[in-house]
Design a protein around this motif. Sequence first.
Motif, PDB file in Angstrom:
ATOM      1  N   ARG A 160       4.082  15.178   6.301  1.00 46.82           N
ATOM      2  CA  ARG A 160       3.129  14.499   7.166  1.00 46.82           C
ATOM      3  C   ARG A 160       3.288  12.979   7.212  1.00 46.82           C
ATOM      4  NH1 ARG A 160      -1.689  14.447   5.424  1.00 46.82           N
ATOM      5  NH2 ARG A 160      -2.661  14.050   7.426  1.00 46.82           N
ATOM      6  N   ILE A 161       3.970  12.376   6.252  1.00 51.53           N
ATOM      7  CA  ILE A 161       4.092  10.917   6.242  1.00 51.53           C
ATOM      8  C   ILE A 161       5.395  10.520   6.921  1.00 51.53           C
ATOM      9  CG2 ILE A 161       4.049   8.847   4.837  1.00 51.53           C
ATOM     10  CD1 ILE A 161       1.545  10.539   4.578  1.00 51.53           C
ATOM     11  N   ASP A 162       5.294   9.705   7.981  1.00 52.09           N
ATOM     12  CA  ASP A 162       6.478   9.200   8.658  1.00 52.09           C
ATOM     13  C   ASP A 162       6.169   7.817   9.220  1.00 52.09           C
ATOM     14  OD1 ASP A 162       4.824   9.724  10.803  1.00 52.09           O
ATOM     15  OD2 ASP A 162       6.047  11.332  11.645  1.00 52.09           O
ATOM     16  N   LYS A 163       7.078   7.271  10.023  1.00 51.19           N
ATOM     17  CA  LYS A 163       6.891   5.927  10.568  1.00 51.19           C
ATOM     18  C   LYS A 163       5.650   5.853  11.460  1.00 51.19           C
ATOM     19  CE  LYS A 163      11.837   4.819  10.643  1.00 51.19           C
ATOM     20  NZ  LYS A 163      12.994   4.525  11.515  1.00 51.19           N
ATOM     21  N   TYR A 180       0.850  -1.182   0.000  1.00 50.18           N
ATOM     22  CA  TYR A 180       0.000   0.000   0.000  1.00 50.18           C
ATOM     23  C   TYR A 180       0.890   1.238   0.000  1.00 50.18           C
ATOM     24  CZ  TYR A 180      -4.094  -2.830   1.229  1.00 50.18           C
ATOM     25  OH  TYR A 180      -5.112  -3.745   1.224  1.00 50.18           O
ATOM     26  N   GLY A 181       0.434   2.279  -0.676  1.00 52.97           N
ATOM     27  CA  GLY A 181       1.125   3.567  -0.633  1.00 52.97           C
ATOM     28  C   GLY A 181       0.329   4.545   0.212  1.00 52.97           C
ATOM     29  N   LEU A 182       1.035   5.395   0.936  1.00 49.74           N
ATOM     30  CA  LEU A 182       0.359   6.377   1.782  1.00 49.74           C
ATOM     31  C   LEU A 182       0.432   7.786   1.220  1.00 49.74           C
ATOM     32  CD1 LEU A 182       1.220   5.197   5.406  1.00 49.74           C
ATOM     33  CD2 LEU A 182      -0.916   4.965   4.139  1.00 49.74           C
ATOM     34  N   VAL A 183       0.911   7.911   0.006  1.00 48.35           N
ATOM     35  CA  VAL A 183       0.899   9.214  -0.655  1.00 48.35           C
ATOM     36  C   VAL A 183       0.783   8.965  -2.154  1.00 48.35           C
ATOM     37  CG1 VAL A 183       3.420   9.335  -0.858  1.00 48.35           C
ATOM     38  CG2 VAL A 183       2.087  11.431  -0.889  1.00 48.35           C
ATOM     39  N   GLN A 184      -0.056   9.749  -2.789  1.00 49.60           N
ATOM     40  CA  GLN A 184      -0.143   9.660  -4.236  1.00 49.60           C
ATOM     41  C   GLN A 184       1.164  10.190  -4.817  1.00 49.60           C
ATOM     42  OE1 GLN A 184      -2.515   8.224  -5.739  1.00 49.60           O
ATOM     43  NE2 GLN A 184      -4.191   8.181  -4.249  1.00 49.60           N
TER      44      GLN A 184
END
Length: 473
Positions: free
Chosen positions: A392-395, A308-312
Amino acid sequence: YVGRVVLVQVAVPSRGDVEEYKQLISSVNELVGRINGRFGTVEYTPIHFLHKSVAMTELVSLYAVADVCLITSTRDGMNLVSYEYVASQQKRHGVLVLSEFAGAAQSLNGSIIINSWNIEEVAAAIHQALSMTAEQREQNFNKLYKYVTKFTAAYWGLSFIDELKRVSQAADELAQLPRLTATVASARFRAAAQRVRLLALDYDGTLSATKTIPEFARPSPLALSTLRKLANQPNTLVYVFSGRVRAHMDAWFGNIDVGLVAEHGLFYRHPQAARARMQGSPTPSADTDADADAALAHVRHKVGDGWYGLVQHTDPQWRQTVLPLFQHYTERTPGSFIEEKEIDITWHYRNTDPEFGLWQANELKMNLERVLAHLPLTIVNGNKTVEVRPARIDKAYALRTIVKDLAGVDIGFTMAVGDGKGDENVFTYLTAEFPADQLVTSTVGRKSTQAMYYLPNVDSVLAILSKLGEAGA
């Protein structure tokens, strides 16, 4: 500007016994005489060359009446003249033209920055300064004056004392931070034997010593066997978090049933054990679950092979902006190199001279902030790295998404181990999400941390995990 502009050149004598300086003064005097002879009149002298010591009161008077301060040093330290000029210009809002080779150029936003070796650029900057509107002069001056009046010697002194207090307090906290023991970890692990046990493990610096070259960061046989033992434990879900790309993670851990999180949370994949459990429970979906977190639902999407990707995928234009800057610093910093990932771009300086590499990294980050200020990207100082990735995207964001995916699963024990700054957000999230008696968080290395415990090194991490992976643990 003939007849309208006067240059006052203040040259305080120094090193008068050095032959090169004598020759320099002679050349300058000759140039001043030639220019004054060509453009001067009975009533007008274009250049006033003051080769003498100037009293502070006289110097401040010159600062106060000058419309422009021109600093063209080719090698300089801090350069206090620029600060003194700004402090003296509260009424006139003078323009500061400052060499990029002065240390103050890094701080004085609002000045006109020049390459003092480029004569055309210097001339254009003088023209820009003299023809600037009153509104623009005031706006630029306000930026300069705000900085100069805030970051004073007193401010530095107080900041230094505050930092000493903070370090002292941090040292006290470190003395109280307990080391994680196999007894504590095993007891909580066994207590949740009938429920699901979730382990979130950082890779670089935690399961494996940090390697200089990404391709050489392959996990050791001990790390692989330890993960395999853990994954084979009943009711146990293991996730490995890394900044590495998906291809490397697949190649290293593809034959072990562990979940993978790549590029610091931009991509994740559940282990088979988790997918089997989720088949019988409602799983958040970006398309169907109305109760899912709005931010997560907006970005979570399948990218193939269970990932899955969490950013386009963002506009690739930003990479075209960042790469030339990275290449510029790579060429000028021996031992550094660029790592291009699917989305992230990372500049590594682990093999450089420590002081010079850190200096270059700080300068690179500052330039990136200027270039990328309008884009939804974040610049992260890692362990001898500077990384650009989506904001905004991190572990912690990835782990939060994983926990939401496991919403129908009864989690009775959670453990997180990591060594970096990004892991601190994971510890904070887990502390707020799970009861303390069902949670173990540990940093690697003794440092100020949000974790409950610490482990000294990679070997101690593998030893604890090996205990958990033993039958009957």
